[in-house]
Write a protein that holds these residues in place. Structure first.
Motif, PDB file in Angstrom:
ATOM      1  N   SER A 258      -4.940  -5.897   6.187  1.00  0.00           N
ATOM      2  CA  SER A 258      -4.381  -5.689   7.482  1.00  0.00           C
ATOM      3  C   SER A 258      -3.735  -4.561   7.936  1.00  0.00           C
ATOM      4  O   SER A 258      -4.100  -4.241   8.991  1.00  0.00           O
ATOM      5  CB  SER A 258      -3.503  -7.188   7.819  1.00  0.00           C
ATOM      6  N   PHE A 259      -2.971  -4.354   6.737  1.00  0.00           N
ATOM      7  CA  PHE A 259      -2.146  -3.023   7.052  1.00  0.00           C
ATOM      8  C   PHE A 259      -3.056  -1.981   7.295  1.00  0.00           C
ATOM      9  O   PHE A 259      -3.019  -0.788   7.876  1.00  0.00           O
ATOM     10  CB  PHE A 259      -1.259  -2.521   5.910  1.00  0.00           C
ATOM     11  N   VAL A 260      -4.195  -1.797   6.128  1.00  0.00           N
ATOM     12  CA  VAL A 260      -5.105  -0.635   6.095  1.00  0.00           C
ATOM     13  C   VAL A 260      -5.905  -0.476   7.622  1.00  0.00           C
ATOM     14  O   VAL A 260      -5.870   0.672   8.324  1.00  0.00           O
ATOM     15  CB  VAL A 260      -6.373  -0.868   5.189  1.00  0.00           C
TER      16      VAL A 260
ATOM     17  N   GLN B 273      -2.879   8.220   5.840  1.00  0.00           N
ATOM     18  CA  GLN B 273      -3.862   8.110   4.955  1.00  0.00           C
ATOM     19  C   GLN B 273      -3.532   7.028   3.906  1.00  0.00           C
ATOM     20  O   GLN B 273      -2.535   7.068   3.433  1.00  0.00           O
ATOM     21  CB  GLN B 273      -4.321   9.294   4.202  1.00  0.00           C
ATOM     22  N   VAL B 274      -4.165   6.267   3.423  1.00  0.00           N
ATOM     23  CA  VAL B 274      -4.159   4.899   2.500  1.00  0.00           C
ATOM     24  C   VAL B 274      -4.206   5.798   1.169  1.00  0.00           C
ATOM     25  O   VAL B 274      -5.489   5.990   0.761  1.00  0.00           O
ATOM     26  CB  VAL B 274      -4.908   3.689   2.701  1.00  0.00           C
ATOM     27  N   LEU B 275      -3.306   5.731   0.388  1.00  0.00           N
ATOM     28  CA  LEU B 275      -3.421   6.402  -0.964  1.00  0.00           C
ATOM     29  C   LEU B 275      -3.817   5.524  -1.829  1.00  0.00           C
ATOM     30  O   LEU B 275      -4.365   5.452  -3.140  1.00  0.00           O
ATOM     31  CB  LEU B 275      -2.216   7.250  -1.352  1.00  0.00           C
ATOM     32  N   SER B 276      -3.269   4.225  -1.924  1.00  0.00           N
ATOM     33  CA  SER B 276      -3.191   3.112  -2.991  1.00  0.00           C
ATOM     34  C   SER B 276      -2.936   1.757  -2.162  1.00  0.00           C
ATOM     35  O   SER B 276      -2.211   1.781  -1.140  1.00  0.00           O
ATOM     36  CB  SER B 276      -2.456   3.451  -4.020  1.00  0.00           C
ATOM     37  N   GLN B 277      -3.778   0.680  -2.638  1.00  0.00           N
ATOM     38  CA  GLN B 277      -3.442  -0.604  -2.060  1.00  0.00           C
ATOM     39  C   GLN B 277      -3.747  -1.709  -2.853  1.00  0.00           C
ATOM     40  O   GLN B 277      -4.578  -1.343  -3.782  1.00  0.00           O
ATOM     41  CB  GLN B 277      -4.407  -0.703  -0.579  1.00  0.00           C
TER      42      GLN B 277
ATOM     43  N   GLU C 266      -6.054   2.634  12.827  1.00  0.00           N
ATOM     44  CA  GLU C 266      -5.817   2.686  14.300  1.00  0.00           C
ATOM     45  C   GLU C 266      -4.665   3.303  14.826  1.00  0.00           C
ATOM     46  O   GLU C 266      -4.355   3.721  15.906  1.00  0.00           O
ATOM     47  CB  GLU C 266      -5.978   1.137  14.821  1.00  0.00           C
ATOM     48  N   LYS C 267      -3.713   3.617  13.660  1.00  0.00           N
ATOM     49  CA  LYS C 267      -2.514   4.553  13.943  1.00  0.00           C
ATOM     50  C   LYS C 267      -1.574   3.670  14.852  1.00  0.00           C
ATOM     51  O   LYS C 267      -1.251   4.139  15.950  1.00  0.00           O
ATOM     52  CB  LYS C 267      -2.975   5.973  14.645  1.00  0.00           C
ATOM     53  N   LYS C 268      -1.235   2.554  14.429  1.00  0.00           N
ATOM     54  CA  LYS C 268      -0.317   1.824  15.146  1.00  0.00           C
ATOM     55  C   LYS C 268       0.875   2.668  15.350  1.00  0.00           C
ATOM     56  O   LYS C 268       1.412   2.979  14.359  1.00  0.00           O
ATOM     57  CB  LYS C 268      -0.432   0.391  14.656  1.00  0.00           C
TER      58      LYS C 268
ATOM     59  N   LEU D  35       0.853  -1.001  -0.004  1.00  0.00           N
ATOM     60  CA  LEU D  35      -0.006  -0.006  -0.177  1.00  0.00           C
ATOM     61  C   LEU D  35       1.040   1.304  -0.092  1.00  0.00           C
ATOM     62  O   LEU D  35       2.130   1.165   0.376  1.00  0.00           O
ATOM     63  CB  LEU D  35      -1.067   0.012   1.020  1.00  0.00           C
ATOM     64  N   LEU D  36       0.343   2.376  -0.381  1.00  0.00           N
ATOM     65  CA  LEU D  36       0.795   3.604  -0.496  1.00  0.00           C
ATOM     66  C   LEU D  36       0.243   4.559   0.631  1.00  0.00           C
ATOM     67  O   LEU D  36      -0.842   4.782   0.629  1.00  0.00           O
ATOM     68  CB  LEU D  36       0.626   4.205  -1.899  1.00  0.00           C
ATOM     69  N   THR D  37       0.905   5.307   1.704  1.00  0.00           N
ATOM     70  CA  THR D  37       0.649   6.121   2.634  1.00  0.00           C
ATOM     71  C   THR D  37       1.578   7.417   2.531  1.00  0.00           C
ATOM     72  O   THR D  37       2.349   7.276   1.978  1.00  0.00           O
ATOM     73  CB  THR D  37       0.544   5.366   4.045  1.00  0.00           C
TER      74      THR D  37
END
Length: 588
Positions: A62-64, A52-56, A69-71, A45-47
């Motif tokens: 799981s990453f999203v 913010q997830v820009l692409s996935q 949740e701002k791990k 993914l791209l953040t």
């Protein structure tokens, strides 16, 4: 990361000094991520810095969820990547609906956004859950194996292709430390394995018993299980296995066997004592049982007896085994008597272990109620294995039981002697005399030798009793018995047939010899007359002689009758003389 990531990166359009409509050149470290996200087989993914997830791609769910949740771990990773403009790699654990998952995560700085120029980060990962679980299982297995090895009484080992130890349980074994055994050839420890060496085995071995040498030089019985080590090229590389020290167990089993053997032998002896009527059979059973329980060359029993003069003698009652010189028996008897009569002995001696000639002997003193009554002895050749402590223990147990049998034998002999001898004179009584002479008559048929029977009667004996009393008469009877004993040889018999009648049997003798014996007895009459004092009529002896020829078929009764007729011929002819019986050819 795996090779697929490298391959994709190589095929991606990386910015290399390109321009784009009055845009300045982008740094060489940035790359265009869209193609990677869609071609990558794992989660990608791209953040941005705002998470913010820009692409996935579809695998990045799981990453999203974690980004939303701002791990902290992901946020810090993205920030470091942007700040340093260098890739960041980290293993993370994420929770999702499928449970706990492990990822090997790589953060790469991506080209800024065309819209706002903000920094972006490409996150790609590899699911390593299976690898992590396998690694954890392996670690747990190793920890469990280590704990089991440390707790187990067995020890584990491994040898190389030279048969030398290359692994030993930390505690070591047989008094050796693991360090001392490391590199040591296992064959050097083996004392007896029947020709087998489980430490360099080519086949599986299960519970093989071998004897190894401890560090102090003593022996240990070891139970070994092992398997060979074969590499991928089917080459033997050594062996590994476990060992248990079963020395104590073997010793315990051996002790139980010895106790059982001892009980069996003693029970056999006790049973024979209980069920056997003849005392000699008891001794025979005791000797045979002793040889069965204690390996020896010879075994025998000596009985302690006292002669009339008070001297102690040892009589060999029963023995069995290899042929032994008579001198050995003489020395054994002499040794036994010396021990029995030892004045310095303050307490009974149980066993004596010494050498005699070419033998070593074990002698046990039998007792009954604290009184010595005999000896049990064993002989073994000096080259034979020595008697063990267990043999000595069994020997002492047999001695304790044998003392009762020896006392019973002695009591039986006393009763037999009482039943066969005259109490006053100690001579054979009529019954015993008849039994012994019948044996002699059978022997005479084989020896073809003449024998003689002398029938002796005291003349005027009643006058002594009437004048001086029966006590004086008993003295005369006792004195005559001694005279008769002094005039017989070994193999001859003397008897008091009853009252004042006596008889002697002379074995292997001629008429001249018998006549000589009769005269010698008559010559002793003055000694009897001295005891009788002066009585009228005078005390004297009358003797009737009957010869026994081997070709005759007379019985003891016939011979006694012949001698009795000769005796009365003397009495009718004036007494104090002897006469031969007239041979009856009709009965010959």
């Amino acid at each position: 990361m795996d090779a697929s990531i490298t391959r994709i990166l190589k095929n991606t359009n990386i910015v290399q000094n390109k321009t784009n409509n009055n845009q300045q050149f982008l740094p060489d470290c940035y790359l265009f991520p869209e193609e990677i996200i869609h071609k990558f087989s794992g989660p990608a993914l791209l953040t941005n810095l705002q998470m913010q997830v820009l692409s996935q791609n579809i695998q990045a769910e799981s990453f999203v969820q974690s980004l939303s949740e701002k791990k902290t771990v992901l946020l810090n990773m993205v920030k470091r990547c942007v700040a340093t403009k260098n890739p960041e790699n980290q293993k993370i654990i994420l929770e999702n609906i499928n449970g706990t998952r492990h990822f090997d995560l790589l953060a790469l700085p991506a080209s800024p956004s065309n819209n706002d120029g903000k920094a972006r980060v490409l996150l790609i990962g590899k699911d390593i859950t299976i690898e992590q679980n396998l690694t954890k299982a392996l670690v747990d297995s190793r920890r469990m194996f280590k704990d089991l090895v440390e707790c187990s009484s067995d020890f584990s080992w491994e040898t190389d292709n030279l048969g030398c130890f290359k692994y030993i349980s930390p505690r070591g074994i047989l008094g050796y430390t693991a360090y001392e055994l490391n590199g040591k050839n296992a064959a050097d420890l083996i004392i007896d394995s029947g020709g087998s060496n489980p430490f360099d085995t080519l086949d599986k071995v299960h519970n093989m018993e071998i004897w190894l040498q401890r560090s102090d030089g003593s022996k240990a019985c070891i139970l070994v299980s092992a398997v060979p080590i074969i590499d991928n090229s089917s080459t033997w590389q050594g062996a590994r296995g476990t060992c248990s020290d079963i020395t104590e167990k073997k010793e315990h089993e051996a002790t139980l066997r010895r106790i059982k053997t001892k009980e069996q032998v003693l029970n056999r002896i006790i049973s024979s004592f209980r069920d056997t009527v003849e005392p000699k059979d008891m001794l025979k059973s005791a000797v045979n049982s002793t040889l069965e329980g204690i390996p020896s060359a010879h075994c025998g029993i000596l009985q302690m007896n006292e002669k009339e003069d008070g001297t102690t003698v040892a009589d060999l009652k029963y023995n069995i085994g290899c042929k032994v010189d008579k001198k050995i028996f003489y020395e054994l008897c002499h040794k036994a008597v010396k021990i029995w009569q030892d004045p310095h002995r303050t307490q009974p001696i149980s066993t004596i272990y010494e050498k005699i000639g070419e033998y070593e002997f074990l002698m046990g003193i039998t007792q009954h109620h604290g009184k010595i009554n005999g000896t049990l002895f064993l002989l073994r050749n000096k080259t034979d294995p020595a008697w063990s402590d267990n043999d000595l223990s069994l020997f002492r147990g047999i001695i304790c039981q044998l003392g009762l049998a020896m006392e019973f034998l002695k009591s039986q002999e006393i009763l037999k002697k009482i039943s066969l001898t005259d109490e006053l004179t100690g001579l054979l009584n009529r019954r015993a005399f008849h039994l012994d002479i019948n044996k002699r008559l059978r022997h005479q048929k084989r020896s073809k030798k003449d024998c003689a029977l002398l029938y002796i009667d005291i003349d005027n004996f009643k006058a002594v009793n009437d004048t001086h009393g029966h006590a004086r008469g008993d003295k005369i009877l006792a004195k005559l018995s001694k005279i008769l004993k002094d005039n017989i040889r070994i193999g001859d018999y003397a008897s008091r047939l009853g009252g004042d009648e006596f008889a002697i049997w002379l074995n292997n003798i001629t008429e001249e010899g018998a006549e000589k014996k009769a005269k010698a007895i008559l010559d002793a009459v003055p000694m009897l007359q001295k005891i009788a004092c002066k009585i009228k009529p005078t005390l004297s002896l009358s003797i009737g002689i009957a010869m026994s020829k081997p070709e005759e078929k007379f019985t003891i009764h016939d011979i006694l009758e012949k001698a009795d007729r000769a005796l009365y011929h003397v009495k009718n002819s004036g007494k104090n003389n002897y006469s031969f019986a007239i041979r009856d050819d009709k009965n010959a």
